[in-house]
Design an enzyme around this catalytic site. Structure first.
Site, PDB file in Angstrom:
ATOM      1  N   GLY A   1      -0.491  -9.287 -20.118  1.00  0.00           N
ATOM      2  CA  GLY A   1       0.856  -9.610 -19.675  1.00  0.00           C
ATOM      3  C   GLY A   1       1.412  -8.469 -18.836  1.00  0.00           C
ATOM      4  N   ARG A   2       2.733  -8.352 -18.787  1.00  0.00           N
ATOM      5  CA  ARG A   2       3.346  -7.275 -18.003  1.00  0.00           C
ATOM      6  C   ARG A   2       3.607  -6.009 -18.806  1.00  0.00           C
ATOM      7  NH1 ARG A   2       8.002  -7.832 -16.255  1.00  0.00           N
ATOM      8  NH2 ARG A   2       8.672  -9.900 -16.911  1.00  0.00           N
TER       9      ARG A   2
ATOM     10  N   GLU B   1       1.841  -2.479 -18.046  1.00  0.00           N
ATOM     11  CA  GLU B   1       2.253  -1.671 -16.894  1.00  0.00           C
ATOM     12  C   GLU B   1       3.096  -0.479 -17.332  1.00  0.00           C
ATOM     13  OE1 GLU B   1       2.596  -5.216 -13.488  1.00  0.00           O
ATOM     14  OE2 GLU B   1       4.395  -4.374 -14.406  1.00  0.00           O
TER      15      GLU B   1
ATOM     16  N   CYS C   1      -7.050  -9.006 -20.332  1.00  0.00           N
ATOM     17  CA  CYS C   1      -6.230  -9.247 -19.152  1.00  0.00           C
ATOM     18  C   CYS C   1      -5.718  -7.934 -18.543  1.00  0.00           C
ATOM     19  CB  CYS C   1      -5.090 -10.198 -19.509  1.00  0.00           C
ATOM     20  SG  CYS C   1      -4.326 -11.008 -18.085  1.00  0.00           S
ATOM     21  N   HIS C   2      -4.396  -7.718 -18.552  1.00  0.00           N
ATOM     22  CA  HIS C   2      -3.818  -6.486 -18.018  1.00  0.00           C
ATOM     23  C   HIS C   2      -3.824  -5.342 -19.033  1.00  0.00           C
ATOM     24  CE1 HIS C   2      -2.375  -9.309 -14.996  1.00  0.00           C
ATOM     25  NE2 HIS C   2      -1.974  -8.298 -14.249  1.00  0.00           N
TER      26      HIS C   2
ATOM     27  N   TYR D   1      -8.429  -8.980 -16.047  1.00  0.00           N
ATOM     28  CA  TYR D   1      -7.932  -9.917 -15.041  1.00  0.00           C
ATOM     29  C   TYR D   1      -8.338  -9.362 -13.674  1.00  0.00           C
ATOM     30  CZ  TYR D   1      -4.990 -13.191 -12.559  1.00  0.00           C
ATOM     31  OH  TYR D   1      -4.550 -14.187 -11.719  1.00  0.00           O
TER      32      TYR D   1
END
Length: 388
Positions: free
Chosen positions: A283-284, A287, A313-314, A333
Site C-alpha cells: 500500500g502507501r 513510503e 507489494c510496496h 510490485y
C-alpha cells in the site's frame, strides 16, 4: 499441501469485501481448492464488493470495495464435487435469497450434511432455504428477526467475533470472527492444523493496502498463531485507515478508501526477540514508514536473526531502505523494482502477478492476488501445516 478438499463460495454483487476475499485466499493458502460463482455470471466475470465498516454510527457505513473475479460458472456447479459451502455477507444475500436456483443449491448442501459456513447477512439465504429451523445460529444483529421467524435458535452476537456451530452449520456475526469461522470450517472438513504455536508481528501504517493486511493477518490467526499489529506513534486499540488498490484497466492501480484496521499492540517497546516472524503489508504506508529509523531497526533485527520476514507489494520499499536486500533475490510490485535494484537486491519478475518467491528467510510477493502463495510460503518457513 495437496488440494484434498474443494470448496464453493456463493457470491453476488455487493457482497462484503473481506467476507469473500479472506476465506477465499486463506483456504487456498491452506491447500484447499476454492471455486467462486454468482448466478447470471460466468468464470472470468467480476462482482463489485462493498466495504462495511464500523465508524461510530448507529449502523455500519458502506463504500465501494475491490472488484472480485469469479473463477467458475454458477450454471455448471456440480454439488458432488464440493466438500463445503461458504456464504459471504454484505448486501448480496438480500437478492440472492430470492433466487430459486441459489435456494435450491443451499438446500442440497444442507441435505448432504456437508459443512456450510455462512457469515453476517449470508444467513438470510439459509433462512430462505429453510436450513436453520431448530438449529442454533448467529448473524449480524439485524438479521436476527428473520432467523427467529425461520425457526432458528438465535444466538445474540454480543461481540462482533461471535461464531456458532450446530452440526455441519457454522455461522458468524461479522468478518471480525473470520479466524474462528475459517478454523471451524477447516476442521469440519476434516482438516488438522499443526505447528501453529507461533507469534507473528505485522508492521502497519496509515493507508496500507486493505487486503494486504487483513488477509494474511486473519489467515495466520485462523491457523492458531498469535498475531500482533503495530504502527509507529499508535497503541493497542488505535486504528489505521487502509487503501483499496485495484486493477481496473488503467495504466496503474486505482485507489479507494478501505476498512479501518484495529491495532493490537503498541509499537513503542516492541521486542523482536519475542516474535517468530515479521509481515510487512504494502500500500502507501511503506513510503513513509521507510523514513522511520525505528521501523528500519526492527526490520534489521528480524533479518539479521534469520527469522522469517514476509513482505508484499510496496512493503519492499522498507526492506530496501533498511539495507537488507543486498544479494537477496526478491520480487515486489513492478513499480518498486527501482527500490529493489538500488537497494542491492536481485530482481525477480512477478509474472504472473500472483507469483511469490522465497530466498532463505525472506518471502516476497508482488500484490494481493498472490496471497495464497505468500501465506503458504510463510507457513512453510514457520513449520505450520494443514492436512486433511
Amino acid at each position: 499441501m495437496a488440494n484434498s478438499r474443494t470448496v464453493l463460495i456463493l457470491c453476488g454483487d455487493y457482497m462484503e469485501d473481506y467476507e469473500v476475499m479472506v476465506p477465499f485466499q486463506a483456504l487456498q493458502a491452506f491447500g484447499v481448492s476454492v471455486h467462486t460463482v454468482c448466478p447470471g455470471k460466468k468464470s472470468g466475470d467480476s462482482c463489485p464488493t462493498a466495504v462495511h465498516d464500523f465508524c461510530g454510527h448507529q449502523t455500519y457505513s458502506e463504500s465501494r470495495g475491490h472488484n472480485f473475479t469469479l473463477n467458475a460458472t454458477f450454471d455448471e456447479v456440480d454439488l458432488t464435487k464440493y466438500d463445503g459451502l461458504v456464504i459471504p455477507g454484505g448486501r448480496a444475500p438480500e437478492y440472492l435469497s430470492m433466487n430459486a436456483s441459489v435456494v435450491d443449491l443451499v438446500k442440497q448442501f444442507s441435505s448432504s450434511g456437508k459443512p456450510i459456513a455462512s457469515i453476517c447477512h449470508g444467513q438470510l439465504i439459509l433462512a430462505a432455504a429453510d436450513t436453520v429451523n431448530g438449529r442454533s445460529c448467529t448473524a449480524y444483529a439485524t438479521v436476527g428477526p428473520a432467523l427467529i421467524a425461520a425457526g432458528a435458535k438465535w444466538v445474540e452476537p454480543v461481540t462482533p467475533d461471535v461464531c456458532v456451530v450446530d452440526g455441519s452449520l457454522i455461522t458468524a456475526a461479522t468478518y471480525e470472527g473470520h479466524p474462528e469461522f475459517i478454523q471451524l470450517f477447516v476442521k469440519a472438513m476434516g482438516g488438522k492444523i499443526t505447528g501453529a504455536n507461533k507469534r507473528i508481528l505485522f508492521l502497519c501504517g496509515d493507508y496500507m493496502e486493505d487486503y494486504e493486511v487483513k488477509v494474511p493477518f486473519q489467515s495466520l490467526q485462523a491457523l492458531g498463531c498469535q498475531v500482533d499489529a503495530v504502527c509507529p506513534e499508535k497503541k493497542a486499540g488505535d486504528r489505521c485507515p487502509t487503501a483499496i488498490h485495484d486493477f481496473e484497466g488503467d495504466q496503474t492501480y486505482s485507489e479507494k478508501p478501505g476498512h479501518t484496521f484495529g491495532l493490537t499492540a503498541a509499537f513503542d517497546g516492541v521486542d523482536s526477540s519475542s516474535y517468530d516472524a515479521l509481515v510487512i503489508p504494502g500500500g502507501r504506508a511503506p513510503e513513509y514508514l521507510a523514513l522511520n529509523q525505528h521501523v528500519l531497526n526492527v526490520v534489521k533485527e528480524f533479518m539479521n536473526s534469520g527469522k522469517p520476514v514476509a513482505s508484499i507489494c510496496h512493503g519492499q520499499q522498507i526492506l530496501a531502505a533498511a539495507g537488507v536486500l543486498k544479494v537477496r533475490k526478491c520480487t515486489a510490485y513492478p513499480a518498486v523494482k527501482l527500490n529493489v535494484v538500488l537497494g542491492g537486491g536481485s530482481w525477480l519478475e512477478p509474472d504472473p502477478i500472483h507469483r511469490c518467491f522465497t530466498d532463505g528467510n525472506l518471502v516476497t510477493g508482488a500484490a494481493w492476488p498472490g496471497h495464497p502463495e505468500f501465506v503458504s510460503q510463510l507457513m512453510l518457513l514457520l513449520g505450520v501445516q494443514v492436512s486433511f
